[in-house]
Design a protein around this motif. Structure first.
Motif, PDB file in Angstrom:
ATOM      1  N   THR A   1      12.972  15.254  -1.272  1.00 59.84           N
ATOM      2  CA  THR A   1      13.678  15.758  -2.448  1.00 59.84           C
ATOM      3  C   THR A   1      15.216  16.034  -2.215  1.00 59.84           C
ATOM      4  O   THR A   1      16.455  15.647  -3.451  1.00 59.84           O
ATOM      5  CB  THR A   1      13.466  17.347  -2.916  1.00 59.84           C
ATOM      6  OG1 THR A   1      11.995  17.196  -2.045  1.00 59.84           O
ATOM      7  CG2 THR A   1      13.564  18.544  -3.607  1.00 59.84           C
TER       8      THR A   1
ATOM      9  N   THR B   1      -0.680  21.509  -9.862  1.00 53.12           N
ATOM     10  CA  THR B   1       0.097  22.296  -9.997  1.00 53.12           C
ATOM     11  C   THR B   1       0.317  23.609 -10.657  1.00 53.12           C
ATOM     12  O   THR B   1       1.004  24.314 -10.814  1.00 53.12           O
ATOM     13  CB  THR B   1       0.353  21.172 -11.517  1.00 53.12           C
ATOM     14  OG1 THR B   1       0.621  20.056 -10.532  1.00 53.12           O
ATOM     15  CG2 THR B   1       1.923  21.864 -11.804  1.00 53.12           C
TER      16      THR B   1
ATOM     17  N   LEU C   1       5.013  19.008  -5.124  1.00 53.15           N
ATOM     18  CA  LEU C   1       6.466  20.151  -5.999  1.00 53.15           C
ATOM     19  C   LEU C   1       6.205  19.172  -7.597  1.00 53.15           C
ATOM     20  O   LEU C   1       6.053  18.456  -7.744  1.00 53.15           O
ATOM     21  CB  LEU C   1       7.297  20.548  -5.443  1.00 53.15           C
ATOM     22  CG  LEU C   1       7.995  21.273  -6.725  1.00 53.15           C
ATOM     23  CD1 LEU C   1       7.702  22.894  -6.336  1.00 53.15           C
ATOM     24  CD2 LEU C   1       9.041  21.504  -6.572  1.00 53.15           C
TER      25      LEU C   1
ATOM     26  N   ILE D   1       0.487  26.163  -8.146  1.00 54.84           N
ATOM     27  CA  ILE D   1       1.992  27.125  -8.219  1.00 54.84           C
ATOM     28  C   ILE D   1       2.835  27.527  -8.681  1.00 54.84           C
ATOM     29  O   ILE D   1       3.984  27.998  -8.732  1.00 54.84           O
ATOM     30  CB  ILE D   1       2.844  25.301  -7.433  1.00 54.84           C
ATOM     31  CG1 ILE D   1       2.175  24.603  -5.829  1.00 54.84           C
ATOM     32  CG2 ILE D   1       4.223  25.927  -7.414  1.00 54.84           C
ATOM     33  CD1 ILE D   1       2.602  24.057  -5.676  1.00 54.84           C
TER      34      ILE D   1
ATOM     35  N   TYR E   1      11.467  23.103   3.820  1.00 52.86           N
ATOM     36  CA  TYR E   1      10.080  23.366   2.953  1.00 52.86           C
ATOM     37  C   TYR E   1       9.959  25.290   3.304  1.00 52.86           C
ATOM     38  O   TYR E   1      10.619  25.802   4.133  1.00 52.86           O
ATOM     39  CB  TYR E   1       9.175  23.207   4.294  1.00 52.86           C
ATOM     40  CG  TYR E   1       7.898  22.582   3.752  1.00 52.86           C
ATOM     41  CD1 TYR E   1       7.449  21.408   3.161  1.00 52.86           C
ATOM     42  CD2 TYR E   1       6.802  22.844   4.153  1.00 52.86           C
ATOM     43  CE1 TYR E   1       7.035  20.496   2.338  1.00 52.86           C
ATOM     44  CE2 TYR E   1       5.656  22.540   3.152  1.00 52.86           C
ATOM     45  CZ  TYR E   1       5.832  21.274   2.259  1.00 52.86           C
ATOM     46  OH  TYR E   1       4.817  21.130   1.557  1.00 52.86           O
ATOM     47  N   THR E   2       9.082  25.326   2.493  1.00 53.05           N
ATOM     48  CA  THR E   2       8.792  26.639   2.072  1.00 53.05           C
ATOM     49  C   THR E   2       8.446  27.335   3.279  1.00 53.05           C
ATOM     50  O   THR E   2       7.227  26.808   4.000  1.00 53.05           O
ATOM     51  CB  THR E   2       8.157  26.811   1.037  1.00 53.05           C
ATOM     52  OG1 THR E   2       7.944  28.424   1.032  1.00 53.05           O
ATOM     53  CG2 THR E   2       6.613  26.496   1.209  1.00 53.05           C
TER      54      THR E   2
ATOM     55  N   PHE F   1      11.059  23.615  -1.139  1.00 55.08           N
ATOM     56  CA  PHE F   1      10.554  23.271  -0.639  1.00 55.08           C
ATOM     57  C   PHE F   1       9.028  23.124  -0.423  1.00 55.08           C
ATOM     58  O   PHE F   1       8.728  23.299   0.273  1.00 55.08           O
ATOM     59  CB  PHE F   1      11.728  21.565  -0.258  1.00 55.08           C
ATOM     60  CG  PHE F   1      12.660  21.438  -0.369  1.00 55.08           C
ATOM     61  CD1 PHE F   1      13.711  22.671  -2.463  1.00 55.08           C
ATOM     62  CD2 PHE F   1      13.363  20.525  -0.220  1.00 55.08           C
ATOM     63  CE1 PHE F   1      14.926  22.443  -1.585  1.00 55.08           C
ATOM     64  CE2 PHE F   1      15.058  20.155  -0.434  1.00 55.08           C
ATOM     65  CZ  PHE F   1      15.927  21.271  -1.245  1.00 55.08           C
ATOM     66  N   ILE F   2       8.240  22.037  -0.873  1.00 60.08           N
ATOM     67  CA  ILE F   2       7.005  21.925  -0.664  1.00 60.08           C
ATOM     68  C   ILE F   2       6.337  20.462  -0.867  1.00 60.08           C
ATOM     69  O   ILE F   2       6.911  20.143  -2.108  1.00 60.08           O
ATOM     70  CB  ILE F   2       6.253  23.390  -1.696  1.00 60.08           C
ATOM     71  CG1 ILE F   2       4.958  23.560  -1.012  1.00 60.08           C
ATOM     72  CG2 ILE F   2       5.849  23.200  -3.124  1.00 60.08           C
ATOM     73  CD1 ILE F   2       3.769  24.057  -1.011  1.00 60.08           C
TER      74      ILE F   2
ATOM     75  N   PHE G   1       7.504  30.892  -1.322  1.00 56.58           N
ATOM     76  CA  PHE G   1       8.069  31.176  -2.179  1.00 56.58           C
ATOM     77  C   PHE G   1       8.321  32.625  -2.229  1.00 56.58           C
ATOM     78  O   PHE G   1       8.348  32.886  -3.513  1.00 56.58           O
ATOM     79  CB  PHE G   1       7.691  30.607  -3.834  1.00 56.58           C
ATOM     80  CG  PHE G   1       7.075  29.086  -3.318  1.00 56.58           C
ATOM     81  CD1 PHE G   1       7.632  28.489  -3.249  1.00 56.58           C
ATOM     82  CD2 PHE G   1       5.092  29.025  -4.030  1.00 56.58           C
ATOM     83  CE1 PHE G   1       7.350  27.292  -2.806  1.00 56.58           C
ATOM     84  CE2 PHE G   1       5.350  27.656  -4.130  1.00 56.58           C
ATOM     85  CZ  PHE G   1       5.489  26.685  -3.606  1.00 56.58           C
TER      86      PHE G   1
ATOM     87  N   LEU H   1       8.612  21.499 -12.171  1.00 53.29           N
ATOM     88  CA  LEU H   1       8.857  22.357 -11.472  1.00 53.29           C
ATOM     89  C   LEU H   1      10.478  21.588 -10.998  1.00 53.29           C
ATOM     90  O   LEU H   1      11.703  22.331 -10.592  1.00 53.29           O
ATOM     91  CB  LEU H   1       8.547  23.632 -10.796  1.00 53.29           C
ATOM     92  CG  LEU H   1       7.487  24.035 -11.303  1.00 53.29           C
ATOM     93  CD1 LEU H   1       7.062  24.803  -9.250  1.00 53.29           C
ATOM     94  CD2 LEU H   1       8.736  25.162 -11.705  1.00 53.29           C
ATOM     95  N   VAL H   2      10.152  20.741 -10.659  1.00 48.64           N
ATOM     96  CA  VAL H   2      10.901  19.856 -10.485  1.00 48.64           C
ATOM     97  C   VAL H   2      12.888  20.184 -10.817  1.00 48.64           C
ATOM     98  O   VAL H   2      13.809  20.187 -11.238  1.00 48.64           O
ATOM     99  CB  VAL H   2      11.330  17.732  -9.349  1.00 48.64           C
ATOM    100  CG1 VAL H   2      12.646  17.309  -9.489  1.00 48.64           C
ATOM    101  CG2 VAL H   2      10.120  18.303  -8.308  1.00 48.64           C
TER     102      VAL H   2
END
Ligand code: GDP
Length: 372
Positions: free
Chosen positions: A282, A88, A240, A91, A187-188, A236-237, A211, A244-245
């Motif tokens: 997601t 976390t 996540l 990111i 996805y990223t 998206f990853i 990103f 952040l969501v």
């Protein structure tokens, strides 16, 4: 072994994230546990092994692929005597580096404070240790409390600020009128920005790092006289951070309010099916999973496979399944229109454009039934 392969892929991805954040990687450690240790996440033997390695090689930071609880983080730092980052935190750091607009910066700052709040004690004991504080004469509770209050105030302030910008953005979206809205999701690092550039002839920042896109870009695109709005969204990853969501809600609003989704997949990536699942997950979470969707399998130029020997009886692995064979698997049964392209070489662009045109036209016709 399937799970071993997964493990390597997860570590590859973590390494890629770390590189994106600007770190250089020295060594990987893995441990198989049925359950994470509640106090230290990994077992004490493994922690000792890492500690010794870190000492010997002068390593500055140890990164974990999961989110650690505040106490796990604290215990690990105390035990291994090295800076610990979890997934976390890593990111969040990347997002912080890459946020370009004040909106994105506000979102990241909010997420960082939310992450920080329950971990404050740790920060303070550390600070205190640096200042030479001994043992239990750590920071006074009042100091921590003061700091918590400051952060809480900051969090409410940032939330207010975001609310205001959210409203402005909602108005902006409304003002875009009834034009059909299409959002690129995926996805990223799958090539969304590259595709956006190729379709809209604009110049969106594309880079082989995770990103590259933090802020949404909206472009007007015309295919065969049919105009629509195309949005590039944040990648998206897997895993996540929840902070952040929540704080990227507005970015995801673009997805939620889109009429059509273009789900871009990097088919040259070994875990592309996992990526699809995590994007769908997601989409479900933001209640956007029932929208019309087009599947765009990108990077066919980079798709590599090892050809099977005629009399080779070893079982099929992902590596010896050709693209043609792939297309006959679940892909052929997909409920969504599907196309295979290379955004880089603009391969199969006419097919893709036709698919987009057909879908946009359907929505357009339903919206303006009396125009022809
Ligand atoms: P995004 O994170 O989904 O927006 O991905 P980007 O558009 O930033 O692309 C990520 C990386 O993939 C960049 O290095 C691109 O040059 C590369 N890329 C994009 N499309 C293709 C493709 O069709 N083939 C290959 N080989 N690379 C591609």
């Amino acid at each position: 072994n399937q799970s071993e392969e997964k493990l390597v892929e997860y570590m590859d991805e973590l390494e890629f994230l770390a590189l994106t954040a600007g770190a250089t990687i020295d060594k990987r450690f893995v441990q198989k546990l049925t359950q994470a240790d509640s106090k230290t996440f990994i077992g004490s033997g493994k922690a000792q092994e890492i500690k010794e390695y870190v000492k010997e090689h002068g390593i500055g930071t140890v990164i974990f692929d999961d989110e650690l609880s505040p106490s796990q983080l604290k215990n690990l730092e105390r035990e291994m005597e090295v800076k610990i980052l979890d997934r976390t935190n890593l990111i969040l750091d990347i997002f912080a580096q890459r946020a370009q607009t004040s909106y994105a910066r506000t979102q990241v700052e909010l997420a960082q404070y939310q992450y920080l709040l329950p971990r404050l004690t740790r920060m303070w004991t550390h600070l205190e240790r640096q200042k030479g504080g001994i043992g239990m004469r750590g920071p006074g509770e009042t100091e921590i409390e003061t700091d918590r209050r400051i952060i809480r105030d900051r969090i409410s302030l940032l939330k207010e600020k975001l609310k205001t910008i959210d409203k402005q953005m909602a108005t902006q979206r409304q003002n875009r009128g009834k034009m059909v809205r299409v959002a690129l999701v995926g996805y990223t690092n799958v090539g969304k920005s590259t595709l956006m550039n190729a379709i809209s002839k604009s110049d969106v920042f594309a880079e082989n790092k995770l990103f590259a896109t933090l802020d949404t870009t909206v472009r007007k695109v015309v295919i065969g006289n049919l105009p629509f709005l195309l949005t590039d969204t944040v990648g998206f990853i897997r895993k996540l951070p929840t902070q952040l969501v929540e704080s990227f809600k507005s970015t995801l609003d673009e997805v939620r309010e889109a009429d059509l989704l273009i789900h871009v997949v990097d088919i040259s990536h070994e875990s592309f099916e996992d990526h699809i699942n995590s994007v769908n997950q997601t989409l479900m979470e933001i209640n956007a999973h029932q929208k019309p969707m087009i599947m765009v399998f990108n990077k066919i130029d980079a798709f590599a496979y090892e050809k099977k020997d005629e009399d080779d009886l070893t079982p099929e692995t992902r590596k010896n399944i050709s693209l043609d064979e792939w297309m006959k698997t679940w892909m052929s049964k997909s409920q969504y229109p599907t196309v295979f392209i290379s955004a880089l070489n603009k391969e199969n662009f006419p097919e893709m454009k036709k698919l987009i045109y057909d879908e946009v036209l359907k929505i357009h016709t339903a919206r303006f039934p009396y125009n022809d």
